[in-house]
Design a protein around this motif. Sequence first.
Motif, mmCIF file in Angstrom:
data_model
loop_
_atom_site.group_PDB
_atom_site.id
_atom_site.type_symbol
_atom_site.label_atom_id
_atom_site.label_comp_id
_atom_site.label_asym_id
_atom_site.label_seq_id
_atom_site.Cartn_x
_atom_site.Cartn_y
_atom_site.Cartn_z
ATOM 1 N N GLU A 86 -5.024 12.399 16.146
ATOM 2 C CA GLU A 86 -5.387 12.451 14.728
ATOM 3 C C GLU A 86 -6.648 13.293 14.509
ATOM 4 O O GLU A 86 -7.734 12.939 14.970
ATOM 5 N N ASP A 87 -6.511 14.398 13.769
ATOM 6 C CA ASP A 87 -7.639 15.294 13.516
ATOM 7 C C ASP A 87 -8.676 14.697 12.564
ATOM 8 O O ASP A 87 -9.850 15.074 12.606
ATOM 9 N N GLU A 88 -8.251 13.770 11.701
ATOM 10 C CA GLU A 88 -9.159 13.189 10.701
ATOM 11 C C GLU A 88 -10.325 12.434 11.335
ATOM 12 O O GLU A 88 -11.336 12.185 10.680
ATOM 13 N N ILE A 89 -10.184 12.073 12.597
ATOM 14 C CA ILE A 89 -11.261 11.351 13.280
ATOM 15 C C ILE A 89 -12.535 12.186 13.311
ATOM 16 O O ILE A 89 -13.649 11.649 13.303
ATOM 17 N N PHE B 195 0.837 -1.193 0.000
ATOM 18 C CA PHE B 195 0.000 0.000 0.000
ATOM 19 C C PHE B 195 0.876 1.248 0.000
ATOM 20 O O PHE B 195 1.905 1.289 0.681
ATOM 21 N N THR B 196 0.460 2.255 -0.735
ATOM 22 C CA THR B 196 1.111 3.551 -0.649
ATOM 23 C C THR B 196 0.762 4.187 0.699
ATOM 24 O O THR B 196 -0.132 3.708 1.406
ATOM 25 N N LEU B 197 1.431 5.283 1.022
ATOM 26 C CA LEU B 197 1.123 5.981 2.264
ATOM 27 C C LEU B 197 -0.331 6.430 2.275
ATOM 28 O O LEU B 197 -1.038 6.267 3.276
ATOM 29 N N GLU B 198 -0.801 6.973 1.167
ATOM 30 C CA GLU B 198 -2.192 7.437 1.083
ATOM 31 C C GLU B 198 -3.168 6.288 1.282
ATOM 32 O O GLU B 198 -4.200 6.438 1.951
ATOM 33 N N GLN B 199 -2.852 5.119 0.728
ATOM 34 C CA GLN B 199 -3.716 3.952 0.883
ATOM 35 C C GLN B 199 -3.699 3.449 2.328
ATOM 36 O O GLN B 199 -4.734 3.026 2.853
ATOM 37 N N ARG B 200 -2.544 3.506 2.977
ATOM 38 C CA ARG B 200 -2.461 3.069 4.375
ATOM 39 C C ARG B 200 -3.260 3.997 5.280
ATOM 40 O O ARG B 200 -3.911 3.542 6.227
ATOM 41 N N ILE B 201 -3.208 5.278 4.988
ATOM 42 C CA ILE B 201 -4.008 6.237 5.760
ATOM 43 C C ILE B 201 -5.491 5.939 5.578
ATOM 44 O O ILE B 201 -6.258 5.906 6.552
ATOM 45 N N GLU B 202 -5.898 5.702 4.328
ATOM 46 C CA GLU B 202 -7.302 5.416 4.045
ATOM 47 C C GLU B 202 -7.741 4.104 4.692
ATOM 48 O O GLU B 202 -8.843 4.006 5.236
ATOM 49 N N LEU B 203 -6.883 3.097 4.640
ATOM 50 C CA LEU B 203 -7.198 1.803 5.247
ATOM 51 C C LEU B 203 -7.370 1.940 6.754
ATOM 52 O O LEU B 203 -8.337 1.411 7.327
ATOM 53 N N THR B 204 -6.449 2.635 7.399
ATOM 54 C CA THR B 204 -6.521 2.831 8.845
ATOM 55 C C THR B 204 -7.812 3.533 9.237
ATOM 56 O O THR B 204 -8.499 3.132 10.188
ATOM 57 N N LYS B 205 -8.150 4.568 8.493
ATOM 58 C CA LYS B 205 -9.375 5.318 8.764
ATOM 59 C C LYS B 205 -10.611 4.454 8.559
ATOM 60 O O LYS B 205 -11.534 4.452 9.386
ATOM 61 N N ASN B 206 -10.640 3.701 7.462
ATOM 62 C CA ASN B 206 -11.799 2.857 7.166
ATOM 63 C C ASN B 206 -12.016 1.796 8.227
ATOM 64 O O ASN B 206 -13.155 1.560 8.667
ATOM 65 N N MET B 207 -10.942 1.135 8.651
ATOM 66 C CA MET B 207 -11.086 0.102 9.677
ATOM 67 C C MET B 207 -11.603 0.690 10.980
ATOM 68 O O MET B 207 -12.499 0.125 11.615
ATOM 69 N N LEU B 208 -11.038 1.819 11.385
ATOM 70 C CA LEU B 208 -11.471 2.457 12.625
ATOM 71 C C LEU B 208 -12.946 2.831 12.571
ATOM 72 O O LEU B 208 -13.710 2.539 13.508
#
Length: 225
Positions: free
Chosen positions: A58-61, A23-36
């Motif tokens: 993490e502000d994205e939450i 996974f790229t960094l962007e994909q890892r960020i998206e994956l982490t967010k989706n799972m959470l």
Amino acid sequence: MRIGVIIPVKKFNKSKQRLSSVFTLEQRIELTKNMLFDICDVLIESSYFDEIVIVSSEDEIAKYEKYNNITHLNDDRISGVNNAVEIGNKYFIKKGFESTLVIPGDIPLINDKVLKKFVECIKDNQVIITPSKSKNGTNLLFRSPPDIIGTSYDENSYFNHLDMIKNKKLRCMKYLEDSISLDLDEPKDIQIINESLEYCRTEIMLKNRNQDIISNNEYSALSSV
């Protein structure tokens, strides 16, 4: 009995580094967010828990669609899982909660069925614990009261917690469920988890990723003709 859930979460851009080969960094960020967010959906819809706390800087939450249904405690110190869990534990102790449940944000197979089974075991146990699939981590930690044992999420946390339980001679249950033990940490975990995922953000992302791989392979094959 009031149960407070604690989910310690790293900054998204620091998570899932062992997946960097696929996974790229962007994909890892998206994956982490989706799972959470998928896990939060399950916890909220289950109605077994009185409050769900995410401890993270993490502000994205805040972009979670059901953000108003959770409590976001900011971990300014960013000093590891143990500190994040203790922030959540102290928060619930101060509010008079009788128990807490610590779970990670990367077990997308968690579902209402296993949560219901878990809740049915609470009255008979002071601690309920689920190891990670490799047995060196703790993927579920229920404590009643919240400070009945310490927090030890360093190396071999599962056995560290078991030692504390044994030393205090507490009533404990090892809750062995694949849907909780299986976290998505390494490339080999992707197919195992994806085969069992029901419709959710994580399933859609992994499905799209697989389609991209197939498409790229087909394009490469045609280009070589």
